[in-house]
Design a protein around this motif. Structure first.
Motif, PDB file in Angstrom:
ATOM      1  N   ALA A  15      -1.408   6.710  -1.623  1.00 40.33           N
ATOM      2  CA  ALA A  15      -2.312   7.109  -2.707  1.00 40.33           C
ATOM      3  C   ALA A  15      -1.670   6.839  -4.058  1.00 40.33           C
ATOM      4  O   ALA A  15      -2.305   6.309  -4.977  1.00 40.33           O
ATOM      5  CB  ALA A  15      -2.662   8.595  -2.575  1.00 40.33           C
ATOM      6  N   PHE A  16      -0.405   7.163  -4.164  1.00 37.27           N
ATOM      7  CA  PHE A  16       0.283   6.993  -5.451  1.00 37.27           C
ATOM      8  C   PHE A  16       0.455   5.523  -5.808  1.00 37.27           C
ATOM      9  O   PHE A  16       0.312   5.133  -6.971  1.00 37.27           O
ATOM     10  CB  PHE A  16       1.649   7.691  -5.412  1.00 37.27           C
ATOM     11  CG  PHE A  16       2.311   7.752  -6.751  1.00 37.27           C
ATOM     12  CD1 PHE A  16       1.977   8.759  -7.649  1.00 37.27           C
ATOM     13  CD2 PHE A  16       3.227   6.794  -7.133  1.00 37.27           C
ATOM     14  CE1 PHE A  16       2.560   8.813  -8.910  1.00 37.27           C
ATOM     15  CE2 PHE A  16       3.819   6.840  -8.390  1.00 37.27           C
ATOM     16  CZ  PHE A  16       3.490   7.852  -9.271  1.00 37.27           C
ATOM     17  N   TYR A  17       0.784   4.688  -4.815  1.00 32.20           N
ATOM     18  CA  TYR A  17       1.092   3.280  -5.075  1.00 32.20           C
ATOM     19  C   TYR A  17      -0.075   2.354  -4.746  1.00 32.20           C
ATOM     20  O   TYR A  17       0.136   1.147  -4.543  1.00 32.20           O
ATOM     21  CB  TYR A  17       2.347   2.863  -4.307  1.00 32.20           C
ATOM     22  CG  TYR A  17       3.638   3.345  -4.951  1.00 32.20           C
ATOM     23  CD1 TYR A  17       3.996   2.924  -6.243  1.00 32.20           C
ATOM     24  CD2 TYR A  17       4.493   4.231  -4.308  1.00 32.20           C
ATOM     25  CE1 TYR A  17       5.169   3.359  -6.850  1.00 32.20           C
ATOM     26  CE2 TYR A  17       5.673   4.680  -4.910  1.00 32.20           C
ATOM     27  CZ  TYR A  17       5.994   4.228  -6.174  1.00 32.20           C
ATOM     28  OH  TYR A  17       7.158   4.656  -6.776  1.00 32.20           O
ATOM     29  N   ALA A  18      -1.297   2.872  -4.716  1.00 34.06           N
ATOM     30  CA  ALA A  18      -2.478   2.056  -4.414  1.00 34.06           C
ATOM     31  C   ALA A  18      -2.534   0.806  -5.304  1.00 34.06           C
ATOM     32  O   ALA A  18      -2.920  -0.277  -4.853  1.00 34.06           O
ATOM     33  CB  ALA A  18      -3.740   2.892  -4.581  1.00 34.06           C
ATOM     34  N   VAL A  19      -2.107   0.946  -6.567  1.00 29.59           N
ATOM     35  CA  VAL A  19      -2.117  -0.161  -7.525  1.00 29.59           C
ATOM     36  C   VAL A  19      -1.229  -1.328  -7.065  1.00 29.59           C
ATOM     37  O   VAL A  19      -1.451  -2.476  -7.445  1.00 29.59           O
ATOM     38  CB  VAL A  19      -1.707   0.345  -8.930  1.00 29.59           C
ATOM     39  CG1 VAL A  19      -0.611   1.370  -8.841  1.00 29.59           C
ATOM     40  CG2 VAL A  19      -1.280  -0.750  -9.860  1.00 29.59           C
ATOM     41  N   HIS A  20      -0.213  -1.037  -6.224  1.00 28.80           N
ATOM     42  CA  HIS A  20       0.714  -2.084  -5.766  1.00 28.80           C
ATOM     43  C   HIS A  20       0.383  -2.625  -4.374  1.00 28.80           C
ATOM     44  O   HIS A  20       1.161  -3.371  -3.792  1.00 28.80           O
ATOM     45  CB  HIS A  20       2.141  -1.546  -5.733  1.00 28.80           C
ATOM     46  CG  HIS A  20       2.720  -1.257  -7.086  1.00 28.80           C
ATOM     47  ND1 HIS A  20       2.606  -2.119  -8.142  1.00 28.80           N
ATOM     48  CD2 HIS A  20       3.419  -0.192  -7.554  1.00 28.80           C
ATOM     49  CE1 HIS A  20       3.211  -1.597  -9.205  1.00 28.80           C
ATOM     50  NE2 HIS A  20       3.703  -0.427  -8.878  1.00 28.80           N
ATOM     51  N   LYS A  21      -0.793  -2.256  -3.833  1.00 20.92           N
ATOM     52  CA  LYS A  21      -1.106  -2.564  -2.434  1.00 20.92           C
ATOM     53  C   LYS A  21      -0.994  -4.050  -2.086  1.00 20.92           C
ATOM     54  O   LYS A  21      -0.606  -4.411  -0.974  1.00 20.92           O
ATOM     55  CB  LYS A  21      -2.518  -2.067  -2.108  1.00 20.92           C
ATOM     56  CG  LYS A  21      -2.683  -1.692  -0.647  1.00 20.92           C
ATOM     57  CD  LYS A  21      -3.961  -0.903  -0.428  1.00 20.92           C
ATOM     58  CE  LYS A  21      -4.305  -0.783   1.037  1.00 20.92           C
ATOM     59  NZ  LYS A  21      -3.224  -0.237   1.843  1.00 20.92           N
ATOM     60  N   GLN A  22      -1.298  -4.922  -3.043  1.00 23.24           N
ATOM     61  CA  GLN A  22      -1.262  -6.370  -2.766  1.00 23.24           C
ATOM     62  C   GLN A  22       0.115  -6.986  -3.008  1.00 23.24           C
ATOM     63  O   GLN A  22       0.316  -8.173  -2.746  1.00 23.24           O
ATOM     64  CB  GLN A  22      -2.300  -7.106  -3.632  1.00 23.24           C
ATOM     65  CG  GLN A  22      -3.733  -6.618  -3.435  1.00 23.24           C
ATOM     66  CD  GLN A  22      -4.134  -6.540  -1.963  1.00 23.24           C
ATOM     67  OE1 GLN A  22      -3.767  -7.399  -1.158  1.00 23.24           O
ATOM     68  NE2 GLN A  22      -4.867  -5.497  -1.601  1.00 23.24           N
ATOM     69  N   ARG A  23       1.074  -6.213  -3.500  1.00 25.03           N
ATOM     70  CA  ARG A  23       2.379  -6.799  -3.834  1.00 25.03           C
ATOM     71  C   ARG A  23       3.219  -6.937  -2.559  1.00 25.03           C
ATOM     72  O   ARG A  23       3.102  -6.129  -1.642  1.00 25.03           O
ATOM     73  CB  ARG A  23       3.111  -5.933  -4.886  1.00 25.03           C
ATOM     74  CG  ARG A  23       2.212  -5.596  -6.029  1.00 25.03           C
ATOM     75  CD  ARG A  23       2.567  -5.928  -7.435  1.00 25.03           C
ATOM     76  NE  ARG A  23       3.870  -6.166  -7.914  1.00 25.03           N
ATOM     77  CZ  ARG A  23       4.392  -5.518  -8.969  1.00 25.03           C
ATOM     78  NH1 ARG A  23       3.727  -4.506  -9.525  1.00 25.03           N
ATOM     79  NH2 ARG A  23       5.552  -5.867  -9.447  1.00 25.03           N
ATOM     80  N   PRO A  24       4.061  -7.962  -2.488  1.00 25.66           N
ATOM     81  CA  PRO A  24       4.802  -8.238  -1.240  1.00 25.66           C
ATOM     82  C   PRO A  24       5.750  -7.105  -0.833  1.00 25.66           C
ATOM     83  O   PRO A  24       6.060  -6.967   0.349  1.00 25.66           O
ATOM     84  CB  PRO A  24       5.586  -9.513  -1.569  1.00 25.66           C
ATOM     85  CG  PRO A  24       5.539  -9.656  -3.047  1.00 25.66           C
ATOM     86  CD  PRO A  24       4.299  -8.972  -3.521  1.00 25.66           C
ATOM     87  N   PHE A  25       6.184  -6.295  -1.800  1.00 25.59           N
ATOM     88  CA  PHE A  25       7.148  -5.241  -1.491  1.00 25.59           C
ATOM     89  C   PHE A  25       6.489  -3.903  -1.160  1.00 25.59           C
ATOM     90  O   PHE A  25       7.173  -2.911  -0.945  1.00 25.59           O
ATOM     91  CB  PHE A  25       8.126  -5.065  -2.664  1.00 25.59           C
ATOM     92  CG  PHE A  25       7.465  -4.778  -3.991  1.00 25.59           C
ATOM     93  CD1 PHE A  25       7.007  -3.499  -4.305  1.00 25.59           C
ATOM     94  CD2 PHE A  25       7.298  -5.792  -4.930  1.00 25.59           C
ATOM     95  CE1 PHE A  25       6.394  -3.229  -5.516  1.00 25.59           C
ATOM     96  CE2 PHE A  25       6.674  -5.521  -6.160  1.00 25.59           C
ATOM     97  CZ  PHE A  25       6.232  -4.226  -6.443  1.00 25.59           C
ATOM     98  N   TYR A  26       5.145  -3.875  -1.071  1.00 26.88           N
ATOM     99  CA  TYR A  26       4.424  -2.601  -0.923  1.00 26.88           C
ATOM    100  C   TYR A  26       4.854  -1.799   0.314  1.00 26.88           C
ATOM    101  O   TYR A  26       5.135  -0.607   0.223  1.00 26.88           O
ATOM    102  CB  TYR A  26       2.915  -2.884  -0.912  1.00 26.88           C
ATOM    103  CG  TYR A  26       2.086  -1.678  -0.550  1.00 26.88           C
ATOM    104  CD1 TYR A  26       1.811  -0.692  -1.485  1.00 26.88           C
ATOM    105  CD2 TYR A  26       1.574  -1.527   0.746  1.00 26.88           C
ATOM    106  CE1 TYR A  26       1.060   0.420  -1.146  1.00 26.88           C
ATOM    107  CE2 TYR A  26       0.822  -0.419   1.085  1.00 26.88           C
ATOM    108  CZ  TYR A  26       0.566   0.545   0.136  1.00 26.88           C
ATOM    109  OH  TYR A  26      -0.173   1.648   0.480  1.00 26.88           O
TER     110      TYR A  26
END
Ligand code: ADP
Ligand code: MG
Length: 140
Positions: free
Chosen positions: A49-60
């Protein structure tokens, strides 16, 4: 400049090395005030929920695994220009690029295990604070 609030997280690499107090000292010496604080352990849903903004990043996936690997300390910091001020005190995402004296230069292990999170805009600060704190837990 206006008095602002920002969300800070002391990450699992730092709690594991007992660096909570040293990091808080740097935030306070930098002019920020801790107006809310709690130590928690996130599960996968919390981190997602907190890192939803990074979902598409390779390190997610690695980031979610890291942030759920141990205790973290969630904080609301208050002060003049708190969002930008906290980012200055933290230093660059990659500790190799962080300025001397910053938290990440002194304490981070690498670009992922970089000891602290800080909101990157006033809008995101407000969203992030609302996600993890009740208004009654913030005492200015
Ligand atoms: P910041 O925390 O400085 O705002 P980002 O929002 O870009 O940085 O990334 C969120 C977090 O994801 C970082 O603090 C770090 O823990 C992790 N991260 C960022 N970039 C990488 C990367 N290239 N490899 C591994 N982890 C990363
Ligand atoms: Mg960020």
């Amino acid at each position: 400049m206006a008095v602002e609030r920002t969300l800070s997280i002391i990450k699992p690499d730092a709690t594991a090395r007992n660096l909570t107090g040293k990091i808080i000292a740097k935030l306070e010496e930098g002019g920020l005030r801790v107006v809310a604080q709690k130590r928690v352990r996130w599960d996968e849903a919390d981190a997602a929920a907190f890192y939803a903004v990074h979902k598409q990043r390779p390190f997610y996936q690695d980031l979610v695994a890291f942030m759920t690997s141990g205790p973290i300390v969630l904080q609301v910091l208050e002060g003049e220009n708190a969002v930008a001020r906290n980012r200055e005190i933290m230093g660059a995402t990659n500790p190799e690029n962080a300025a001397p004296g910053t938290i990440r230069k002194e304490f981070a292990e690498n670009i992922e295990r970089n000891s602290v999170h800080g909101s990157d805009s006033a809008e995101n600060a407000s969203l992030e604070i609302g996600l993890v704190f009740q208004e009654s837990e913030i005492v200015g």
